[in-house]
Design a protein around this motif. Structure first.
Motif, PDB file in Angstrom:
ATOM      1  N   GLU A  70      -0.307 -33.195 -71.661  1.00 16.72           N
ATOM      2  CA  GLU A  70      -0.082 -34.615 -71.369  1.00 16.72           C
ATOM      3  C   GLU A  70       0.428 -34.869 -69.950  1.00 16.72           C
ATOM      4  N   ASN A  71       0.828 -33.804 -69.249  1.00 21.03           N
ATOM      5  CA  ASN A  71       1.354 -34.004 -67.890  1.00 21.03           C
ATOM      6  C   ASN A  71       0.422 -33.530 -66.783  1.00 21.03           C
ATOM      7  N   ILE A  72      -0.800 -33.136 -67.170  1.00 20.77           N
ATOM      8  CA  ILE A  72      -1.726 -32.612 -66.156  1.00 20.77           C
ATOM      9  C   ILE A  72      -2.060 -33.677 -65.116  1.00 20.77           C
ATOM     10  N   GLU A  73      -2.281 -34.891 -65.604  1.00 24.54           N
ATOM     11  CA  GLU A  73      -2.631 -35.962 -64.673  1.00 24.54           C
ATOM     12  C   GLU A  73      -1.462 -36.253 -63.731  1.00 24.54           C
ATOM     13  N   LYS A  74      -0.253 -36.307 -64.323  1.00 22.45           N
ATOM     14  CA  LYS A  74       0.947 -36.549 -63.503  1.00 22.45           C
ATOM     15  C   LYS A  74       1.093 -35.474 -62.435  1.00 22.45           C
ATOM     16  N   ASN A  76      -1.253 -33.562 -61.197  1.00 22.22           N
ATOM     17  CA  ASN A  76      -2.326 -33.758 -60.217  1.00 22.22           C
ATOM     18  C   ASN A  76      -1.925 -34.770 -59.154  1.00 22.22           C
ATOM     19  N   SER A  77      -1.348 -35.874 -59.600  1.00 18.09           N
ATOM     20  CA  SER A  77      -1.014 -36.910 -58.624  1.00 18.09           C
ATOM     21  C   SER A  77       0.157 -36.475 -57.747  1.00 18.09           C
ATOM     22  N   ARG A  91      -3.311 -25.720 -67.830  1.00 18.17           N
ATOM     23  CA  ARG A  91      -2.850 -26.293 -69.089  1.00 18.17           C
ATOM     24  C   ARG A  91      -1.924 -25.312 -69.821  1.00 18.17           C
TER      25      ARG A  91
END
Lengths: 390, 390
Positions: A70-74, A76-77, A91
């Motif tokens: 659930e924090n991969i996008e965070k 990434n940014s 992951r």
């Protein structure tokens, strides 16, 4: 602090060393919803400081950050925003060991399609929530791992360790001097730690926490223990975030830069201010351009992305009358401008320097220097745009 | 925070419980010359916060503070300055255990000449460098000690604990879940812990650190272990002082008090400011006297002895012209006055509240409230006497 990019001292040759940062923790001990590696200090997530600390070291060829799905996008940014290089996001699994294993697999299963992800000779494992790691200890554990297969940083125990019986009573206590706290970073010959993870049981993966233990149990490798410094500590509780904030503010406030808006008398005042602040100044700049130009320059440099930059505009008040030489309108204008540049993570403060009575000059200089140090140390966003009287 | 003086809840009857605070440590882990219990936070030595935390609890009849011989005078002046009651200072030994033993002897060897030093049923042992101890955990360990002879607070381990072999290599690591960190406070039936100290060897006294261990070894008393909260932590390193400072500032900033210098329009501004600060205000006072009177009152109350009191003087600017309604002379006067009252540990700041445009009133109020919160949170002594524009 000077980035140690160029250093090739005790570190091994490039491409020989990579790092895995498990950052999948849930942060329940902080008592908050945000996992601690994503808590911000001076506006920037903790994990970014830790990645930055590893990235500064040229002989670490690649950094794997393992985060929960659930924090991969965070993550990434974060990598994009702070311009981190040599980072791959992986992951994580449901436990710490499963996350580290996932990180290691990236190297083991990479079929040379990505040169950067080539299997390293030595892999460092370090927590994302230990942002103050220095090159010295990283270098020591890597060299020890090369020689002995595994190595880890240790610290003296702060409290006595006890074993409790099932009924909640003391069973026995350990003699404090005989034991150590196992900290991070740790380093391993890649083949040893990967072999250990491949061999270990589901019970190990689900309930274990200690990589040194796996290397010992499955590869008969007794890790070399390296005494670390106190700054290896792990941000675990809310109070640790307070401590991290104070340490980071202290580090940031080692750089001072002064601007004034009046050219006459600038030389003397600048000289005295510099004398007064000398012990803190590592980066001297005499800026005479308008503040706006400096703001543009700072923005282009990307510096304010990494931490809030403090700009202090020193106004010399050379008027003879006793009222403010700066009217309310200008005060309002300064405040408005400060609010604008705050969006760019630049904190602008003003200092009104009374330059009338030569006898009081040194006193005023001391007062201005104390104000400046307080402003750069505190970096308080609420006080921006204020004109403080020296 | 409300002192819990009146509470008689779970605590045992008065005179049954006393406390011993070993405060003889050398503070070498802080890397400074000052032992950590004498390091100041907001100007006040840490040991005074801890004594204050014990003193608040009415059912603790007496507090023994054990300090090394060279610090007896310093500790005496702390007790006098901060008005601590029910405290006896005792000369420490060369180790922690010898110091605690000296503290216990005061009760055992007192021949009823001093009623206050009568032998207690239960004795609490607590570190001078754990200032955030709460009544709840003290009560729990005391009750458990009454029932079982000995009890101590425990916490989960933050790091894995390992044993190193003589050659500096890993011998084995402990399964983290099976062990706990032994923290303070601990409590004992007086007769049990005193008996244990009388029985124990010189080796125990010189190299041991754990009172629970002595009770087990010499009195066959298995201590009841009580899960403590995170705030029991021990101030050990410099970063812990930063954390303590932040926590104490946060606690202090729960009390807000507002003064203004203009009576007209005060009601509305005060109302809005109070609305805006409401969630932080526990102690509402509408002071209309002159600031000096308030300073005198504060001084008489002895409050500024315990911590720096923040006074914020809100000046309403109702003039029509665009220049400052306050001249340089007045600014200088405020600064001078602020420097005077700082000697009394009162931090005076000014806020200039522009009250011209009704449409902007709420915005100005918000801005003033943010400034006030920042000032009381930071308690920065360098910014005193400044007039900040809301």
């Amino acid at each position: 602090m000077e980035p140690s990019c160029g250093s090739r001292g005790p570190g091994p040759a490039a491409a020989a060393v990579a790092a895995v940062l498990p950052a999948g923790g849930s942060g329940e001990r902080l008592g908050g919803a945000t996992p601690k590696q994503f808590c911000t200090v001076q506006g920037r997530p903790l994990v970014s400081y830790t990645v930055g600390a590893m990235e500064r070291i040229s002989w670490i060829s690649h950094i794997i950050v393992v985060v929960s799905p659930e924090n991969i996008e965070k993550m990434n940014s974060i990598v994009e925003k702070y311009g981190h290089k040599r980072v791959t996001i992986v992951r994580g699994g449901v436990t710490r060991h499963r996350s580290i294993f996932n990180g290691l697999k990236v190297f083991a299963e990479n079929n040379f399609s990505n040169q950067l992800l080539q299997k390293p000779e030595v892999v460092i494992i370090h927590d994302a929530v230990r942002p103050f790691v220095e090159e010295d200890i990283l270098s020591k554990v890597v060299m020890a791992a090369k020689d002995h297969g595994a190595a880890g940083a240790i610290r003296p125990l702060v409290s006595t360790v006890i074993a409790s019986a099932a009924d909640g009573f003391l069973d026995h206590s350990l003699e404090r001097a005989r034991y150590r706290a196992s900290e991070m970073p740790q380093a391993f010959l890649f083949d040893i730690i990967y072999e250990a993870y491949q061999q270990c049981t589901d019970y190990d993966l689900d309930y274990g926490t200690e990589c040194l233990h796996l290397a010992l149990k499955y590869c008969k490798t007794n890790a070399k223990l390296v005494e670390g410094t106190a700054d290896l500590w792990k941000v675990t509780y809310k109070r640790d975030l307070y401590a991290a904030e104070s340490i980071i503010k202290g580090n940031l406030s080692q750089q001072v830069c002064i601007i004034t808006n009046v050219k006459e008398d600038v030389a003397q005042v600048n000289f005295l201010l510099h004398e007064s602040l000398k012990s803190r100044i590592k980066d001297k700049k005499y800026a005479v351009e308008e503040t706006q130009k400096l703001v543009d320059m700072l923005e282009k440099s990307n510096t304010p992305l990494l931490y809030p930059v403090v700009l202090i505009s020193v106004h010399l008040d050379v008027s003879e009358n006793t009222s403010c030489s700066i009217g309310m309108e200008e005060l309002t204008r300064i405040k408005k401008f400060a609010r604008e540049v705050k969006k760019k993570n630049i904190l602008l403060y003003g200092i009104l320097f009374q330059y009338k009575d030569c006898l009081l000059l040194q006193e005023t200089v001391n007062s201005a220097a104390a104000l400046i140090l307080a402003l750069i140390m505190d970096r308080n966003p609420e006080l921006i745009g204020q004109l403080l009287v020296a």
